[in-house]
Design a protein around this motif. Structure first.
Motif, mmCIF file in Angstrom:
data_model
loop_
_atom_site.group_PDB
_atom_site.id
_atom_site.type_symbol
_atom_site.label_atom_id
_atom_site.label_comp_id
_atom_site.label_asym_id
_atom_site.label_seq_id
_atom_site.Cartn_x
_atom_site.Cartn_y
_atom_site.Cartn_z
ATOM 1 N N THR A 87 47.235 74.934 67.663
ATOM 2 C CA THR A 87 48.088 76.234 67.746
ATOM 3 C C THR A 87 47.541 77.274 68.193
ATOM 4 O OG1 THR A 87 49.875 77.772 67.646
ATOM 5 C CG2 THR A 87 48.156 77.793 65.559
ATOM 6 N N ILE A 95 52.089 81.980 63.371
ATOM 7 C CA ILE A 95 51.981 80.935 62.935
ATOM 8 C C ILE A 95 53.014 80.149 62.065
ATOM 9 C CG2 ILE A 95 50.214 78.884 61.704
ATOM 10 C CD1 ILE A 95 47.946 80.128 63.187
ATOM 11 N N SER A 98 56.115 80.376 63.848
ATOM 12 C CA SER A 98 56.917 79.387 64.661
ATOM 13 C C SER A 98 56.263 77.582 64.382
ATOM 14 C CB SER A 98 55.006 79.560 65.614
ATOM 15 O OG SER A 98 53.989 78.909 65.279
ATOM 16 N N GLU A 102 57.540 74.421 66.775
ATOM 17 C CA GLU A 102 56.595 73.149 67.139
ATOM 18 C C GLU A 102 56.613 71.876 66.187
ATOM 19 O OE1 GLU A 102 52.695 75.373 66.909
ATOM 20 O OE2 GLU A 102 53.447 76.719 68.082
#
Length: 378
Positions: A87, A95, A98, A102
């Motif tokens: 990422t 992170i 998300s 993702e």
């Protein structure tokens, strides 16, 4: 004044295992134990019968006289997804926030039914790189529920493979890359790590058990019913060695100084189904090592360790050495966390408890945090 202790726990398809270890600079094993589970009560890291598992846990705590009810729970099977993930985000909270967006297309279940975590391994100009961990939320809930029914509390839930990665840090030099092959009755772990940081993780679903009621180790070391030589010799052949008419292993490739030519000595013969499983496992290990070596970022493995069931079988160790082209060392719980205090562990129990012991290494990775409601490493 009593020393403080920590306890690690593992729930497998066949048993529940726990180990209690003192904290501090020179830890020792205070107590350890294993209690069998009735058939159908669990799969590796999955609870199918909460009451049966809770009863086994209560018996384990009573029989082993474990002093605390707070545990580090180790999990690991093929249904827990571990994949590389990168990422451009750098903030750890961002992170994790998300991750559902993702990785939702890479999950075997809908994202709202999964528990996600991310283990950063390194950072460069392209972003942060690491390992995505995804588990089925329902499975985590059943594990936590079984512990609560037994009046135990998971202070953290850790991937067993990450415990093995930390164990490798204690077994190798700081800059060495090591591989550990941890054989289980139904799940075998292959972990490659440098300095405690996992580089490659694989859970291999393979049954290394004889049929019910039959022994895993037979009393003779001769040919099996087919007239073929024991599978211990076939393991060597699969790993790149032949056997001459005297039963002496001969390599089909030049011998390196680190791997002297072995002589096949009389050893206990394993049950044919166990033999076949180990032969299959060596083949899978060869494929895994080949896949790892083909990676652009692969660092050569310098040392290999084996633990778990049948890890002390000489022919298996030699076959693993042929595949990895490194020295091979057998390790158990006592090598990972320290010697027992006032009692002895049998060799086979010492090997079976290695995975549980590895969870208590003193340098936890970023995922070994307190869990949330049902989270792995939350």
């Amino acid at each position: 004044m009593a020393k403080k202790t920590r306890v690690a726990l593992e729930i497998t398809e066949t048993s529940v295992r726990a180990i209690e270890v003192t904290t501090g600079r020179n830890p020792t094993i205070v107590t350890a134990g294993e209690v069998p589970l009735p058939e159908g009560a669990a799969r590796d890291s999955e609870v199918l019968d909460r009451s049966a598992v809770a009863m086994a846990l209560q018996r384990l705590w009573a029989d082993a006289r474990i002093s605390t009810r707070d545990v580090v729970l180790g999990v690991g099977n093929r249904r827990i997804l571990v994949r590389e993930h990168s990422t451009q985000l750098t903030n750890p909270d961002h992170i994790r926030q998300s991750l559902p967006f993702e990785v939702q297309d890479r999950l075997p279940v809908p994202v709202d039914q999964a528990v996600l975590d991310f283990v950063p391994t390194h950072q460069d100009e392209r972003g942060v790189h690491g390992l995505l961990v995804a588990a089925v939320a329902e499975h985590m809930e059943e594990l936590v529920g079984a512990l609560e029914k037994a009046k135990l509390r998971a202070t953290s839930i850790d991937l067993t493979a990450f415990g093995y990665a930390r164990a490798l840090a204690a077994l190798t030099e700081p800059d060495e890359t090591g591989l550990i092959l941890a054989t289980g009755e139904h799940t075998t772990h292959i972990v490659i790590a440098t300095g405690g940081m996992p580089r490659f993780v694989r859970a291999v679903p393979i049954d290394i058990v004889p049929p019910p009621g039959e022994p895993a180790v037979l009393t003779d070391g001769g040919a099996d019913d087919s007239g073929d030589p024991p599978a211990s010799r076939r393991l060597l052949r699969l790993a790149g060695a032949g056997v001459d008419e005297r039963g002496v292993a001969v390599l089909e490739t030049p011998v390196t100084p680190a791997l002297p030519l072995p002589v096949v000595a009389p050893t206990p013969r394993l049950h044919p189904e166990v033999q076949a499983a180990l032969i299959d496992l060596v083949g899978r290990l060869r494929g895994t090592v080949g896949f790892y070596r083909d990676r652009l970022d692969a660092v050569p493995v310098e040392r290999t360790f084996v633990t778990g069931i049948h890890a002390d079988h000489e022919r298996l160790r030699e076959a693993v050495g042929r595949v990895t082209e490194t020295p091979v060392t057998v390790v158990g719980a006592t090598e990972l966390v320290g010697p027992p205090r006032g009692f002895a562990l049998s060799a086979d129990v010492d090997l079976r408890l290695a995975g549980v012991a590895s969870l208590l290494r003193d340098t936890p990775p970023p995922t070994a945090r307190r869990p949330g409601k049902h989270g792995v490493g939350r």
